[in-house]
Motif scaffolding. Structure first.
Motif, PDB file in Angstrom:
ATOM      1  N   ALA A  91       0.712  -1.074   0.106  1.00  0.00           N
ATOM      2  CA  ALA A  91      -0.050   0.046  -0.009  1.00  0.00           C
ATOM      3  C   ALA A  91       0.968   1.111  -0.028  1.00  0.00           C
ATOM      4  CB  ALA A  91      -0.971   0.052   1.217  1.00  0.00           C
ATOM      5  N   VAL A  92       2.094   1.337   0.587  1.00  0.00           N
ATOM      6  CA  VAL A  92       2.737   2.565   0.429  1.00  0.00           C
ATOM      7  C   VAL A  92       4.116   2.526  -0.438  1.00  0.00           C
ATOM      8  CG1 VAL A  92       2.092   2.954   3.077  1.00  0.00           C
ATOM      9  CG2 VAL A  92       4.242   1.637   2.650  1.00  0.00           C
ATOM     10  N   GLY A  93       4.281   1.478  -0.923  1.00  0.00           N
ATOM     11  CA  GLY A  93       5.712   1.365  -1.577  1.00  0.00           C
ATOM     12  C   GLY A  93       6.070   2.107  -2.682  1.00  0.00           C
ATOM     13  N   ALA A  94       5.844   1.821  -4.074  1.00  0.00           N
ATOM     14  CA  ALA A  94       6.048   2.622  -5.037  1.00  0.00           C
ATOM     15  C   ALA A  94       5.776   4.163  -5.081  1.00  0.00           C
ATOM     16  CB  ALA A  94       5.649   1.895  -6.502  1.00  0.00           C
ATOM     17  N   ALA A  95       4.667   4.353  -4.525  1.00  0.00           N
ATOM     18  CA  ALA A  95       4.377   6.007  -4.522  1.00  0.00           C
ATOM     19  C   ALA A  95       5.488   6.932  -3.747  1.00  0.00           C
ATOM     20  CB  ALA A  95       3.017   6.093  -3.697  1.00  0.00           C
ATOM     21  N   MET A  96       6.339   5.976  -3.054  1.00  0.00           N
ATOM     22  CA  MET A  96       7.136   6.922  -2.123  1.00  0.00           C
ATOM     23  C   MET A  96       8.458   7.506  -3.219  1.00  0.00           C
ATOM     24  SD  MET A  96       7.572   4.589   1.261  1.00  0.00           S
ATOM     25  CE  MET A  96       8.851   5.930   1.888  1.00  0.00           C
ATOM     26  N   VAL A  97       8.283   6.850  -4.414  1.00  0.00           N
ATOM     27  CA  VAL A  97       9.484   7.190  -5.422  1.00  0.00           C
ATOM     28  C   VAL A  97       8.870   7.992  -6.629  1.00  0.00           C
ATOM     29  CG1 VAL A  97      10.887   6.462  -7.318  1.00  0.00           C
ATOM     30  CG2 VAL A  97      10.825   5.291  -4.992  1.00  0.00           C
ATOM     31  N   TRP A  98       7.512   7.584  -7.213  1.00  0.00           N
ATOM     32  CA  TRP A  98       6.867   8.370  -8.086  1.00  0.00           C
ATOM     33  C   TRP A  98       6.191   9.656  -7.712  1.00  0.00           C
ATOM     34  CZ3 TRP A  98       1.939   8.973  -8.030  1.00  0.00           C
ATOM     35  CH2 TRP A  98       1.141   8.050  -7.777  1.00  0.00           C
ATOM     36  N   GLY A  99       5.668   9.590  -6.675  1.00  0.00           N
ATOM     37  CA  GLY A  99       5.123  10.732  -5.931  1.00  0.00           C
ATOM     38  C   GLY A  99       5.953  11.994  -5.967  1.00  0.00           C
ATOM     39  N   PRO A 100       7.195  11.907  -5.215  1.00  0.00           N
ATOM     40  CA  PRO A 100       8.061  12.903  -5.111  1.00  0.00           C
ATOM     41  C   PRO A 100       8.555  13.794  -6.648  1.00  0.00           C
ATOM     42  CG  PRO A 100       8.519  11.538  -3.505  1.00  0.00           C
ATOM     43  CD  PRO A 100       7.615  10.808  -4.356  1.00  0.00           C
ATOM     44  N   ILE A 101       8.672  12.569  -7.624  1.00  0.00           N
ATOM     45  CA  ILE A 101       9.236  12.921  -8.931  1.00  0.00           C
ATOM     46  C   ILE A 101       8.065  13.718  -9.723  1.00  0.00           C
ATOM     47  CG2 ILE A 101       9.777  11.847 -11.207  1.00  0.00           C
ATOM     48  CD1 ILE A 101      11.314   9.639  -9.566  1.00  0.00           C
ATOM     49  N   ALA A 102       6.815  13.209  -9.293  1.00  0.00           N
ATOM     50  CA  ALA A 102       5.736  13.876 -10.131  1.00  0.00           C
ATOM     51  C   ALA A 102       5.698  15.371  -9.429  1.00  0.00           C
ATOM     52  CB  ALA A 102       4.426  13.168  -9.871  1.00  0.00           C
ATOM     53  N   ILE A 103       5.865  15.469  -8.082  1.00  0.00           N
ATOM     54  CA  ILE A 103       5.683  16.673  -7.599  1.00  0.00           C
ATOM     55  C   ILE A 103       6.913  17.703  -8.170  1.00  0.00           C
ATOM     56  CG2 ILE A 103       6.054  18.231  -5.364  1.00  0.00           C
ATOM     57  CD1 ILE A 103       4.773  15.890  -3.862  1.00  0.00           C
ATOM     58  N   TYR A 104       7.968  17.112  -8.298  1.00  0.00           N
ATOM     59  CA  TYR A 104       9.342  17.727  -8.887  1.00  0.00           C
ATOM     60  C   TYR A 104       8.996  18.402 -10.227  1.00  0.00           C
ATOM     61  CZ  TYR A 104      13.504  17.902 -11.970  1.00  0.00           C
ATOM     62  OH  TYR A 104      14.251  18.165 -12.915  1.00  0.00           O
ATOM     63  N   LEU A 105       8.245  17.222 -11.267  1.00  0.00           N
ATOM     64  CA  LEU A 105       7.737  17.673 -12.610  1.00  0.00           C
ATOM     65  C   LEU A 105       6.910  18.833 -12.499  1.00  0.00           C
ATOM     66  CD1 LEU A 105       7.498  14.220 -14.154  1.00  0.00           C
ATOM     67  CD2 LEU A 105       9.338  16.129 -14.305  1.00  0.00           C
ATOM     68  N   LEU A 106       6.087  18.838 -11.614  1.00  0.00           N
ATOM     69  CA  LEU A 106       4.977  19.840 -11.404  1.00  0.00           C
ATOM     70  C   LEU A 106       5.740  21.237 -10.989  1.00  0.00           C
ATOM     71  CD1 LEU A 106       1.921  17.910  -9.798  1.00  0.00           C
ATOM     72  CD2 LEU A 106       2.126  18.663 -12.138  1.00  0.00           C
ATOM     73  N   SER A 107       6.528  21.162 -10.255  1.00  0.00           N
ATOM     74  CA  SER A 107       7.380  22.383  -9.755  1.00  0.00           C
ATOM     75  C   SER A 107       8.157  22.826 -10.851  1.00  0.00           C
ATOM     76  CB  SER A 107       8.032  22.186  -8.460  1.00  0.00           C
ATOM     77  OG  SER A 107       9.048  21.282  -9.004  1.00  0.00           O
ATOM     78  N   MET A 108       8.493  21.879 -11.883  1.00  0.00           N
ATOM     79  CA  MET A 108       9.444  22.482 -12.919  1.00  0.00           C
ATOM     80  C   MET A 108       8.880  22.976 -13.980  1.00  0.00           C
ATOM     81  SD  MET A 108      12.494  22.058 -12.111  1.00  0.00           S
ATOM     82  CE  MET A 108      12.283  22.440 -10.237  1.00  0.00           C
ATOM     83  N   GLY A 109       7.199  23.306 -13.925  1.00  0.00           N
ATOM     84  CA  GLY A 109       6.441  23.465 -14.983  1.00  0.00           C
ATOM     85  C   GLY A 109       5.897  22.559 -15.848  1.00  0.00           C
ATOM     86  N   GLN A 110       6.390  21.453 -15.730  1.00  0.00           N
ATOM     87  CA  GLN A 110       6.021  20.206 -16.732  1.00  0.00           C
ATOM     88  C   GLN A 110       4.957  19.610 -16.450  1.00  0.00           C
ATOM     89  OE1 GLN A 110       9.451  17.894 -17.338  1.00  0.00           O
ATOM     90  NE2 GLN A 110      11.087  19.228 -17.143  1.00  0.00           N
TER      91      GLN A 110
END
Length: 359
Positions: free
Chosen positions: A253-272
């Protein structure tokens, strides 16, 4: 009678002492023994199928099964490990050379966050990258000590790793070949009812097969899907992050989202925005769906353990035994449930004392 009782107690004491001494001697090889037994339980059905279909003797069937384990499990793991080490070294080199500036990325992320989130992070002492790095360094230093101690016990350098690997393969071969006879001797020596022994052995084998097979298949699939998504988005070190996602996917339930979640936040913050929203949708609908659909089928169906028991026992096992704990924790939990189920069944099966009819 007193002499016989004294002899029996002395023999029990000797049995306990010798067993404890044997466990103490093999403890440095704990990881090798654990994975040798685990692989033997997993691949015993294949060993029996090969022996029956090819009409092989147990020895040659065990040799063939061991070679298949090396070819299908060990060799891919070694290749992926080499790729991960190469990508990790490349990523570290880029960080040292300044090609990847974490400070600039962090400041841009802080500017992209809403004001309330920024105030919350600053209140927690996470307003700048240096404080985050200091906290991560302290946490890593505290958490790495017990892991380092266990790794020191399991293997010290390349030579000890080779010795442990040889012990695992050697033990796997003999357990495949002599497993049925060994189980008969254990059952004969165990002072439990045969029905209880059969039920505990069935639960033990089922939970090992389902935990390792189910968790590893789910982890591999989630890691592969996440790696492909990151590769398409052009994220550096996609193979490295895929392996990290696979390891974290061992936690339900908590595994892979700990990696792709912050990467998605990073992409949003970069304007992507399109890439970030696409990664969130892919992670939630595809990677998360794998966990929600396959894990109950592969793990819960055979172990009949609730997800929260699997999660707690996995985290607890890994905190105590490292990576080996994702097998040991659920096995202990499953045996705990099985023993208490036996106690409940025995209690419910015991007839109540009949009451004398009233005159």
């Amino acid at each position: 009678m007193q002499t016989e009782d004294l002899q029996r107690k002395a023999f029990v004491a000797l049995l306990v002492a010798v067993s404890a001494a044997f466990l103490w001697v093999i403890f440095p090889m704990f990881g090798a023994v654990l994975w040798g037994v685990t692989f033997a339980i997993l691949f015993t059905p294949l060993h029996k199928r090969l022996q029956a279909s090819l009409r092989l003797k147990p020895t040659w069937a065990a040799v063939l099964t061991t070679l298949l384990v090396l070819l299908l499990v060990v060799l891919p793991a070694v290749l992926v490990s080499g790729m991960v080490v190469q990508e990790a070294s490349t990523l570290v080199e880029k960080l040292r050379s300044g090609e990847i500036d974490l400070g600039a990325y962090y400041r841009q992320l802080m500017r992209a966050l809403p004001a309330w989130a920024t105030r919350l992070l600053e209140g927690a002492g996470l307003g700048d990258l240096s404080s985050v790095q200091e906290r991560l360094k302290q946490s890593a230093a505290g958490g790495s000590q017990p892991i380092a101690k266990r790794l020191w016990l399991v293997g010290q350098g390349t030579l000890d790793f080779a010795v442990n690997f040889f012990v695992m393969v050697y033990l796997l071969f003999f357990l495949l070949r002599d497993g049925p006879r060994l189980m008969q001797r254990i059952r004969h020596a165990t002072p439990l009812d045969p029905a209880v022994q059969a039920r505990l052995a069935k639960n033990f084998s089922a939970v090992v097969r389902s935990t390792v097979k189910g968790n590893i298949l789910v982890a591999l699939l989630q890691g592969a899907l996440g790696g492909v998504a990151l590769l398409v988005l052009g994220i550096p070190g996609a193979v490295l992050w895929a392996v990290v996602m696979a390891f974290l996917s061992l936690l339900p339930a908590v595994g892979a989202a700990m990696v792709w979640g912050p990467i998605a936040i990073y992409l949003l913050s970069m304007g992507q925005v399109a890439q970030g929203v696409g990664l969130i949708a892919f992670g939630t609908l595809v990677i998360g769906l794998v966990d929600n659909l396959l894990r109950p089928i592969l793990v819960g169906k055979e172990t009949r353990m609730p997800d929260w028991v699997v999660l707690i026992s996995t985290i607890g096992g890994m905190s105590l035994f490292g990576i080996n704990g994702f097998v040991i924790g659920p096995v202990i939990a499953a045996l705990f449930i099985a023993v208490w189920d036996l106690t409940t069944d025995d209690s419910s099966a015991t007839p109540e004392p009949s009451q004398k009819p009233t005159p």
